[in-house]
Motif scaffolding. Structure first.
Motif, PDB file in Angstrom:
ATOM      1  N   HIS A   1       0.705  -1.267  -0.033  1.00  0.00           N
ATOM      2  CA  HIS A   1      -0.099   0.014  -0.053  1.00  0.00           C
ATOM      3  C   HIS A   1       0.827   1.266  -0.058  1.00  0.00           C
ATOM      4  CE1 HIS A   1      -3.485   2.543   0.621  1.00  0.00           C
ATOM      5  NE2 HIS A   1      -3.196   3.142   1.627  1.00  0.00           N
ATOM      6  N   THR A   2       1.978   1.248   0.686  1.00  0.00           N
ATOM      7  CA  THR A   2       2.906   2.400   0.696  1.00  0.00           C
ATOM      8  C   THR A   2       3.497   2.727  -0.534  1.00  0.00           C
ATOM      9  OG1 THR A   2       3.330   1.680   3.241  1.00  0.00           O
ATOM     10  CG2 THR A   2       4.865   3.351   1.994  1.00  0.00           C
TER      11      THR A   2
ATOM     12  N   CYS B   1       0.940   4.138  -2.721  1.00  0.00           N
ATOM     13  CA  CYS B   1       0.811   5.730  -2.546  1.00  0.00           C
ATOM     14  C   CYS B   1       2.082   6.539  -3.073  1.00  0.00           C
ATOM     15  CB  CYS B   1       0.897   5.806  -0.997  1.00  0.00           C
ATOM     16  SG  CYS B   1      -0.757   5.038  -0.108  1.00  0.00           S
TER      17      CYS B   1
ATOM     18  N   VAL C   1      -0.914   7.331   3.719  1.00  0.00           N
ATOM     19  CA  VAL C   1      -1.310   5.789   4.142  1.00  0.00           C
ATOM     20  C   VAL C   1      -2.038   5.745   5.573  1.00  0.00           C
ATOM     21  CG1 VAL C   1       0.071   3.981   5.620  1.00  0.00           C
ATOM     22  CG2 VAL C   1       1.162   5.061   3.527  1.00  0.00           C
TER      23      VAL C   1
END
Length: 261
Positions: free
Chosen positions: A202-203, A206, A231
Motif C-alpha cells: 500500500h505504501t 501511495c 497511508v
C-alpha cells in the motif's frame, strides 16, 4: 468447468478479501485460512458433485446446448471424468492454501493475547502455545516465569478483554507497563510482526500516486510527510483542519492574518 469454479472460487475470494486488510492479526488470518480449508473439504463429497451436475444438466437442457458427449464412451465415463476433475481442483486449492502458510504455526503464540480465548485460558493456561514462544527465536526477549504470571493476571480480569493495540494503550494509560512489563513486550512484538505485506504494498502504491512526473523534484522530507498522510488516511480524516491552521498560525508572526477573532 465454469460451474465447478463457481462453487469453489467464491470461498477463496472471501479469504483473499480478509487477508488484504492492513489491520489483520495473525490469529485472525490463521482462523480465516483454516475455515476456508474446512469449507473446501466439505465440498469433497459425492452429494455436492451430484448437485453441480444436476445444475449443469438443467442449464444444458434449458439452453439446448450440445455437451460434446461423443468424446466419452458413455454417460458414466463422462460423470467419472468430471468428478475426478472436480476433486482435483479442490485438492489443488487446499494444497495451495496449506503450503504457503504452513510456517504460521511458528507464530501461534500470537493467540496468547487473543481476547476471545481469555475465558478458556483463565481455567486452563495454554502451555502448548506458551512453549512455542519459549522455544522461538524471540525466547531471549522474555523472562518466562514472570510472563506466565502476568498473563494469568490478564486472563483473570475482564478489563483486558480488548484488541491488542487497545490493550497496550490501556496498559500505558494506566501506568501498568512496569507491573506488566513482559506482557507489554509481547504486545509490542505481536504488533511489530506483520501478518501480510499489504501495508508495504500500500505504501508503494501511495508513492506512485504522489511522486508523479510533475512532482519528481519534490524534496524527500515533504514526500515522506505526504506519504504518511496518505497511508494513515483514517487518522488524517479524523483531524480538524482548523486546528492545524491555528497551530501553524501561532508558530510565529505571519504577513497575512490566518486567525480572525
Amino acid at each position: 468447468m465454469l460451474e465447478i469454479f463457481n462453487t469453489t472460487l467464491p470461498l477463496c475470494h472471501i479469504l483473499f478479501q480478509r487477508l488484504q486488510k492492513a489491520s489483520l492479526l495473525l490469529h485472525t488470518a490463521n482462523g480465516a485460512i483454516e475455515q476456508t480449508i474446512e469449507d473446501l473439504c466439505k465440498l469433497q463429497c459425492s452429494d455436492v458433485f451430484s448437485k453441480i451436475m444436476t445444475a449443469i444438466s438443467q442449464f444444458e437442457t434449458s439452453c439446448n446446448i450440445q455437451t460434446g458427449s461423443q468424446a466419452f464412451e458413455s454417460k458414466a465415463h463422462r460423470l467419472a471424468h468430471y468428478e475426478s476433475v472436480f476433486f482435483l481442483i479442490i485438492n489443488i486449492l487446499i494444497q495451495n492454501l496449506q503450503t504457503p502458510f504452513q510456517d504460521m504455526t511458528v507464530l501461534s503464540f500470537f493467540t496468547l493475547l487473543n481476547q476471545d480465548q481469555f475465558h478458556y485460558c483463565r481455567h486452563k493456561f495454554p502451555l502448548k502455545i506458551f512453549s512455542v514462544l519459549k522455544y522461538s527465536v524471540y525466547k531471549d526477549l522474555f523472562d518466562f516465569p514472570r510472563l506466565k504470571s502476568q498473563l494469568c493476571v490478564v486472563y483473570s480480569s475482564d478489563q483486558f478483554k480488548m484488541d491488542i493495540s487497545d490493550m497496550l494503550k490501556f496498559i500505558y494509560d494506566n501506568d501498568l507497563h512496569d507491573a506488566l512489563s513482559e506482557v507489554s513486550k509481547l504486545l509490542k512484538l505481536i504488533l511489530t510482526i506483520p501478518v501480510t505485506t499489504v501495508p508495504v504494498e500500500h505504501t508503494f502504491s501511495c508513492l506512485n500516486q504522489i511522486e508523479s512526473v510533475l512532482w519528481s523534484m519534490m524534496l524527500e522530507e515533504r514526500l515522506e510527510s505526504l506519504m504518511l498522510i496518505s497511508v494513515e488516511n483514517e487518522i488524517a480524516d479524523s483531524i480538524s483542519y482548523n486546528d492545524i491552521i491555528d497551530h501553524f498560525a501561532l508558530m510565529k508572526d505571519r504577513r497575512i492574518k490566518l486567525i480572525y477573532k
